[in-house]
Design an enzyme around this catalytic site. Structure first.
Site, PDB file in Angstrom:
ATOM      1  N   HIS A  24      -4.211  44.248   9.678  1.00 38.40           N
ATOM      2  CA  HIS A  24      -4.295  44.269  11.138  1.00 38.40           C
ATOM      3  C   HIS A  24      -4.811  42.909  11.576  1.00 38.40           C
ATOM      4  O   HIS A  24      -5.915  42.522  11.199  1.00 38.40           O
ATOM      5  CB  HIS A  24      -5.216  45.385  11.625  1.00 38.40           C
ATOM      6  CG  HIS A  24      -5.223  45.517  13.112  1.00 38.40           C
ATOM      7  ND1 HIS A  24      -6.337  45.862  13.819  1.00 38.40           N
ATOM      8  CD2 HIS A  24      -4.238  45.323  14.023  1.00 38.40           C
ATOM      9  CE1 HIS A  24      -6.043  45.888  15.107  1.00 38.40           C
ATOM     10  NE2 HIS A  24      -4.774  45.571  15.248  1.00 38.40           N
ATOM     11  N   LYS A  73     -12.920  40.963   9.819  1.00 38.70           N
ATOM     12  CA  LYS A  73     -13.327  42.138  10.576  1.00 38.70           C
ATOM     13  C   LYS A  73     -14.163  43.075   9.719  1.00 38.70           C
ATOM     14  O   LYS A  73     -14.825  43.957  10.248  1.00 38.70           O
ATOM     15  CB  LYS A  73     -12.099  42.902  11.080  1.00 38.70           C
ATOM     16  CG  LYS A  73     -11.292  42.189  12.130  1.00 38.70           C
ATOM     17  CD  LYS A  73     -10.203  43.146  12.599  1.00 38.70           C
ATOM     18  CE  LYS A  73      -9.155  42.481  13.418  1.00 38.70           C
ATOM     19  NZ  LYS A  73      -8.112  43.453  13.820  1.00 38.70           N
ATOM     20  N   GLN A  90      -6.050  35.603   2.991  1.00 46.29           N
ATOM     21  CA  GLN A  90      -6.022  34.226   3.491  1.00 46.29           C
ATOM     22  C   GLN A  90      -4.663  33.585   3.207  1.00 46.29           C
ATOM     23  O   GLN A  90      -4.077  32.947   4.081  1.00 46.29           O
ATOM     24  CB  GLN A  90      -7.121  33.375   2.850  1.00 46.29           C
ATOM     25  CG  GLN A  90      -7.007  31.918   3.259  1.00 46.29           C
ATOM     26  CD  GLN A  90      -8.022  30.994   2.630  1.00 46.29           C
ATOM     27  OE1 GLN A  90      -8.254  29.940   3.186  1.00 46.29           O
ATOM     28  NE2 GLN A  90      -8.635  31.331   1.520  1.00 46.29           N
TER      29      GLN A  90
END
Length: 179
Positions: A24, A73, A90
């Site tokens: 997400h 997050k 990443q």
């Protein structure tokens, strides 16, 4: 003379995959010298416990362009989750941004003048780094596409609202949804 790409902040979101390997991504694209640069620099300079923003690289010492800040997050929760966050997610974010530039969603001529802040979810239960990479790559690209195209439209949102909200974590029953 045409206005420059992203004269104001562009905002995009994308959710790809399912379960522990879902990605997400929320992102903001803006020009250097504007409010996105202030947010980018502030986020980089003010990490919080468990949430350390970092510059996204394609390879060590090769940051993706536009320069992209990866903001976690989810706080790192164990070796595999750390490898997924700083490794596969990443790499997926970097590749998705590079794909968007290669495909012309972000004009290559503007890449050095833009900054991206990306808030990225990596599930602490992740156990497949390749799935994490693939989903994050697609989510990054999808978030850029949404930002650049201004989607979903208000009409899209109202149509979805008619059907009722739903996400992988909660979908109300028709009885709960009734007014």
């Amino acid at each position: 003379m045409p206005s420059p790409f992203a004269p104001t902040a562009l905002i995009g979101e994308s959710f790809v995959g399912a379960g522990a390997h879902a990605a997400h991504t929320n992102l903001v694209i803006g020009r250097k010298g504007g409010p996105v640069e202030t947010a980018w620099a502030t986020a980089l300079a003010t990490p919080s416990a468990g949430h350390v923003p970092f510059v996204t690289v394609l390879r060590p010492s090769v940051p993706v362009k536009p320069l992209t800040l990866f903001v976690t997050k989810a706080a790192a929760a164990g070796d595999l989750h750390e490898r997924a966050t700083w490794g596969s997610a990443q790499a997926g974010l970097a590749q998705g941004i590079a794909d968007a530039v290669a495909d012309g969603l972000i004009p290559a001529a503007d890449a050095d003048d833009l900054l991206i802040v990306a808030a990225v979810w990596v599930n602490p239960a992740v156990d497949d780094l390749d799935a994490s990479f693939r989903n994050q790559r697609a989510a990054a690209y999808g978030a850029v596409r949404a930002a650049v195209t201004g989607t979903p439209t208000v009409s899209d949102v109202l149509a979805a609202a008619q059907e009722g909200p739903a996400n992988p974590f909660y979908t109300p029953t028709p009885e709960v949804l009734a007014r």
